[in-house]
Structure formats: structure tokens, C-alpha cells
Design an enzyme around this catalytic site. Structure first.
Site, PDB file in Angstrom:
ATOM      1  N   LYS A 267     -13.409  -8.402 -40.508  1.00 50.00           N
ATOM      2  CA  LYS A 267     -13.680  -9.805 -40.850  1.00 50.00           C
ATOM      3  C   LYS A 267     -14.708  -9.892 -41.961  1.00 50.00           C
ATOM      4  O   LYS A 267     -14.746 -10.861 -42.707  1.00 50.00           O
ATOM      5  CB  LYS A 267     -14.275 -10.550 -39.649  1.00 50.00           C
ATOM      6  CG  LYS A 267     -13.384 -10.683 -38.464  1.00 50.00           C
ATOM      7  CD  LYS A 267     -14.048 -11.602 -37.429  1.00 50.00           C
ATOM      8  CE  LYS A 267     -13.513 -11.380 -36.041  1.00 50.00           C
ATOM      9  NZ  LYS A 267     -14.456 -10.771 -35.103  1.00 50.00           N
TER      10      LYS A 267
ATOM     11  N   LYS B 275     -23.527  -1.957 -40.229  1.00 56.11           N
ATOM     12  CA  LYS B 275     -23.967  -3.324 -40.537  1.00 56.11           C
ATOM     13  C   LYS B 275     -25.371  -3.365 -41.113  1.00 56.11           C
ATOM     14  O   LYS B 275     -25.684  -4.242 -41.918  1.00 56.11           O
ATOM     15  CB  LYS B 275     -23.860  -4.224 -39.301  1.00 56.11           C
ATOM     16  CG  LYS B 275     -22.418  -4.468 -38.919  1.00 56.11           C
ATOM     17  CD  LYS B 275     -22.256  -5.698 -38.061  1.00 56.11           C
ATOM     18  CE  LYS B 275     -20.759  -5.956 -37.841  1.00 56.11           C
ATOM     19  NZ  LYS B 275     -20.495  -7.037 -36.938  1.00 56.11           N
TER      20      LYS B 275
ATOM     21  N   LYS C   7     -11.681   0.364 -41.892  1.00 57.78           N
ATOM     22  CA  LYS C   7     -10.939  -0.467 -40.938  1.00 57.78           C
ATOM     23  C   LYS C   7     -10.802  -1.898 -41.474  1.00 57.78           C
ATOM     24  O   LYS C   7     -11.640  -2.346 -42.271  1.00 57.78           O
ATOM     25  CB  LYS C   7     -11.578  -0.420 -39.557  1.00 57.78           C
ATOM     26  CG  LYS C   7     -12.893  -1.124 -39.451  1.00 57.78           C
ATOM     27  CD  LYS C   7     -13.384  -1.222 -38.004  1.00 57.78           C
ATOM     28  CE  LYS C   7     -14.679  -2.005 -38.017  1.00 57.78           C
ATOM     29  NZ  LYS C   7     -15.321  -2.236 -36.763  1.00 57.78           N
TER      30      LYS C   7
HETATM   31  P1  TYM Z   1     -15.128  -7.884 -32.937  1.00 58.23           P
HETATM   32  O1  TYM Z   1     -15.293  -9.358 -32.902  1.00 58.23           O
HETATM   33  O2  TYM Z   1     -15.574  -7.120 -34.121  1.00 58.23           O
HETATM   34  O3  TYM Z   1     -13.627  -7.506 -32.725  1.00 58.23           O
HETATM   35  C1  TYM Z   1     -12.871  -8.055 -31.652  1.00 58.23           C
HETATM   36  C2  TYM Z   1     -11.876  -7.030 -31.122  1.00 58.23           C
HETATM   37  O4  TYM Z   1     -11.000  -6.605 -32.173  1.00 58.23           O
HETATM   38  C3  TYM Z   1     -10.985  -5.187 -32.251  1.00 58.23           C
HETATM   39  N1  TYM Z   1     -10.832  -4.809 -33.666  1.00 58.23           N
HETATM   40  C4  TYM Z   1      -9.871  -3.998 -34.132  1.00 58.23           C
HETATM   41  N2  TYM Z   1      -8.863  -3.347 -33.530  1.00 58.23           N
HETATM   42  C5  TYM Z   1      -8.039  -2.604 -34.313  1.00 58.23           C
HETATM   43  N3  TYM Z   1      -8.185  -2.475 -35.657  1.00 58.23           N
HETATM   44  C6  TYM Z   1      -9.182  -3.108 -36.314  1.00 58.23           C
HETATM   45  N4  TYM Z   1      -9.311  -3.004 -37.628  1.00 58.23           N
HETATM   46  C7  TYM Z   1     -10.084  -3.909 -35.548  1.00 58.23           C
HETATM   47  N5  TYM Z   1     -11.168  -4.668 -35.859  1.00 58.23           N
HETATM   48  C8  TYM Z   1     -11.616  -5.206 -34.694  1.00 58.23           C
HETATM   49  C9  TYM Z   1     -12.336  -4.753 -31.697  1.00 58.23           C
HETATM   50  O5  TYM Z   1     -12.287  -3.430 -31.225  1.00 58.23           O
HETATM   51  C10 TYM Z   1     -12.545  -5.755 -30.592  1.00 58.23           C
HETATM   52  O6  TYM Z   1     -11.901  -5.348 -29.403  1.00 58.23           O
HETATM   53  N6  TYM Z   1     -18.677  -6.002 -29.971  1.00 58.23           N
HETATM   54  C11 TYM Z   1     -17.405  -6.684 -29.982  1.00 58.23           C
HETATM   55  C12 TYM Z   1     -17.426  -8.003 -29.286  1.00 58.23           C
HETATM   56  C13 TYM Z   1     -17.946  -7.988 -27.901  1.00 58.23           C
HETATM   57  C14 TYM Z   1     -17.287  -7.483 -26.754  1.00 58.23           C
HETATM   58  C15 TYM Z   1     -18.163  -7.752 -25.656  1.00 58.23           C
HETATM   59  C16 TYM Z   1     -16.075  -6.849 -26.551  1.00 58.23           C
HETATM   60  C17 TYM Z   1     -19.126  -8.502 -27.475  1.00 58.23           C
HETATM   61  N7  TYM Z   1     -19.254  -8.368 -26.143  1.00 58.23           N
HETATM   62  C18 TYM Z   1     -17.825  -7.366 -24.359  1.00 58.23           C
HETATM   63  C19 TYM Z   1     -15.750  -6.468 -25.260  1.00 58.23           C
HETATM   64  C20 TYM Z   1     -16.611  -6.713 -24.183  1.00 58.23           C
HETATM   65  C21 TYM Z   1     -17.027  -6.924 -31.427  1.00 58.23           C
HETATM   66  O7  TYM Z   1     -17.803  -6.929 -32.326  1.00 58.23           O
HETATM   67  O8  TYM Z   1     -15.737  -7.238 -31.600  1.00 58.23           O
END
Ligand code: TYM
Length: 334
Positions: free
Chosen positions: A200, A114, A197
């Protein structure tokens, strides 16, 4: 000890198939199994670590909450809330930041991705993002964290922070949170580049399938997805060098609860012009009820706000005693 799950997603853009197959559908399975207390938050504080539109944040938070519910999160069974409505997340983050090494934060791949080439200009919020994530988890003493593969590294850091806290302030206070990553769907790739991957933040919307895409758009995106000229093989392992083909077979398998080999037993010898329409059918069958329900929910934002308010009360009731204990353990005047 209570077995407790916490997870969250950022309200940046729409949720896509990767979020759904990698995490959300697993949340619902775990919630319905009934072995865990489940908390799911919309991580709005994380969403402001990269440029965002302040006029849209509120509505995006509601949209992600609606997506959770539409996919099967039950706001009675689970605690559903916005991260920013529980102040203890940010309070604990500061405390944990004092026991997190900068060297470790610099090695986080999400930060490197990022921040891009110009790390010096990246904000402190983006840099310390994983500390806030650790606080999200630890403030509830969560034991299990269902996420996609890309979050494993952040979870590992959270475990290290637990080690430091427990060593300095109180043996066994925080449990070491375990990541729960599904075998199929943990890493869904871009429809245009099998080495990236699905994300968003990718510029082109054609790289991802959003939970809100209608049937025509899903069909168009899958039709245009990059593939190769060969037919599908019999063994999933034979797709290891054909990343885009592997991704589409993975998606089919994740949507139908089949392994890669099981999917290929149906399609071996077939071309992509035969496989893709079948993939469109399963994707549309799976996603259209979710997007319909999401739209229904979003037509009544008062109801969503009520769910989020109730979730915030329940989450605060768990978090507040923990932040009090932690501050006492760390020696603050109270
Ligand atoms: P975020 O918002 O990027 O993504 C949310 C969840 O989706 C999963 N994910 C994917 N899984 C499979 N293939 C993909 N291409 C893909 N893109 C995203 C992510 O692994 C995630 O589980 N840091 C986290 C948010 C967060 C969080 C937390 C998660 C903040 N605090 C506490 C768990 C516990 C994030 O950016 O997710």
C-alpha cells in the site's frame, strides 16, 4: 477450547490484490467453513504509526470495513469492528510490552523497512507495533491468524510473548496463536519489481492493483507490468529466476484456484502479449463485483457504522473479561 480466528488490516490507502489474495479471501473461506469463531478488525491504531491524515482516518476505516464485506466477510457470522473501539487492545499491549525484549523488536523486518535508514527518528509506536499486534490476537485468546507471508515474523513474536506470559503468570492461559498462510498468493509482488512485495505504501500506484481499480485501470496496469522477452515455460519451477513472470503466473493461479504448473499447462510456449490479456480477464472478472459492492456499501455509511458499532459490542464482550483476568493474574489492585 474454542477455535477462534482474529485478523486485521490497516486503513492506510486502498486494499490491493496482495491483501486480497494473501489474506482476505482466506478469511472468507475460513469464516464460511464454520469451524471457527471469526473476528476481523480494521487496525486503525496501527495505521497511525506512520504519518497519516487525521481527516481521512474515519472514512478509511469505513472503506476497509466495506472492502471486507464486499469480499465476503459477513458481519453477522463474523465480528467486524475497529480496533480502537475495543480499549482492551491498548491496555493489554502495555502489559505485554513489559515482557517483550527490545532486541527482538529491533529484528522485526517490517520495522526495519518502515523505519528506513534513520532508526533513531522512528516513533515508539512503530517500534512497538508488533506488541500491539500480539495484544490484538491474545485479547481474544485467538488460536489461528490468517495472514500473508510477511506477517509470519510478527506471529512468531506473539508466540514468544505467550510463552513468557504463561511462564510468569499462569500456565496455559493464552493459547499459542498459529499463523494460517495460504500456499498460493501468500506473497504477491510488485508489478514493477518482482523482488519487492506489492504494498500500500509503495510510491507508484502502477506497482499494485487496488480492489477499487476499474477494468480499464486493471488492464493498463497489467499491460505495463514488467516482464521479460521469453515465452512461458512448462514448469513453474523454471520461473524461479524470472521473478516478474513468476508473479504474474502466481496471480493468475491464485485468482483461478490453480497451481503454477496448472496455469503453465494452459500457457506454455505463449508470450506475455498472449498471457497478459487472459490475466486481465480473470482479474477483472474477479475484482469488479467486489469494487461494485464496495461502492454500494459506501453510499450508506450509516449502515457501515451500525455494523462497526455492533461488532465493537460483540468484541468488547469477549475482550473485557480477559483483560480483567490478566490484571488479576498480574497482581493489580482492582
Ligand atoms: P497489512 O495491513 O499490511 O496487510 C493486511 C494483510 O495483507 C497481507 N499482505 C499480503 N499478502 C500477500 N502479498 C502481499 N504483497 C501482501 N501485502 C500484505 C498481510 O500479510 C496481512 O495479512 N500487521 C498487520 C495488521 C495487523 C494484524 C493484527 C494482522 C495488526 N494486528 C492481528 C493479524 C492479526 C499488517 O500490517 O497488515
Amino acid at each position: 477450547m474454542t477455535k477462534r480466528i482474529l485478523s486485521g488490516m490497516q486503513p492506510t490507502n486502498q486494499l490491493h490484490l496482495g491483501n486480497y489474495l494473501g489474506a482476505l479471501r482466506n478469511w472468507v473461506k475460513l469464516q464460511d467453513q464454520g469451524d471457527f469463531e471469526t473476528l476481523f478488525c480494521v487496525v486503525d491504531l496501527h495505521a497511525i504509526t506512520t504519518p497519516y491524515d487525521k481527516d481521512k482516518l474515519k472514512q478509511s476505516t469505513r472503506e476497509i470495513a466495506a472492502a471486507y464485506i464486499a469480499a465476503g466477510v459477513d458481519p453477522e457470522k463474523s465480528v467486524l469492528f475497529a480496533q480502537s473501539s475495543v480499549p482492551a487492545h491498548s491496555q493489554l499491549m502495555w502489559l505485554l510490552a513489559t515482557m517483550t525484549q527490545m532486541g527482538k523488536l529491533s529484528r522485526m523486518t517490517q520495522f526495519k523497512d518502515k523505519a528506513g535508514k534513520n532508526k533513531e527518528k522512528a516513533g515508539l509506536g512503530l517500534y512497538s507495533y508488533p506488541v500491539l499486534m500480539a495484544a490484538d490476537i491474545l485479547i481474544y485468546k485467538a488460536t489461528h491468524v490468517p495472514v500473508g507471508d510477511d506477517q509470519r515474523q510478527h506471529l512468531e513474536l506473539a508466540r514468544e510473548i505467550v510463552g513468557t506470559f504463561n511462564h510468569r503468570y499462569g500456565e496455559n492461559y493464552f493459547p499459542e496463536p498459529e499463523s494460517v498462510v495460504l500456499a498460493e498468493g501468500a506473497r504477491i509482488m510488485s508489478l514493477r519489481d518482482g523482488a519487492e512485495k506489492m504494498s500500500k505504501s509503495a510510491q507508484s500506484d502502477m506497482t499494485r492493483i487496488n480492489l477499487t481499480d476499474d477494468a480499464d485501470l486493471i488492464a493498463k496496469k497489467i499491460k505495463k507490468a514488467k516482464t521479460d522477452a521469453e515465452v512461458l515455460p512448462e514448469k513453474f519451477a523454471d520461473l524461479d529466476t524470472r521473478l516478474e513472470a513468476k508473479n504474474l503466473v502466481t496471480i493468475y493461479g491464485a485468482l483461478t484456484d490453480k497451481t503454477g504448473d496448472e496455469v503453465l499447462s494452459m500457457f506454455a510456449g505463449k508470450t506475455f502479449s498472449e498471457f497478459k490479456p487472459a490475466l486481465v480477464d480473470v482479474a477483472v472478472d474477479h475484482l469488479s463485483p467486489i469494487s461494485l459492492r464496495m461502492n454500494e456499501l459506501l453510499s450508506d455509511t450509516d449502515q457501515i457504522d451500525a455494523y462497526l458499532r455492533r461488532g465493537a459490542e460483540r468484541a468488547n464482550a469477549i475482550a473485557q473479561p480477559h483483560i480483567d483476568e490478566v490484571m488479576n493474574m498480574m497482581g493489580f489492585w482492582r
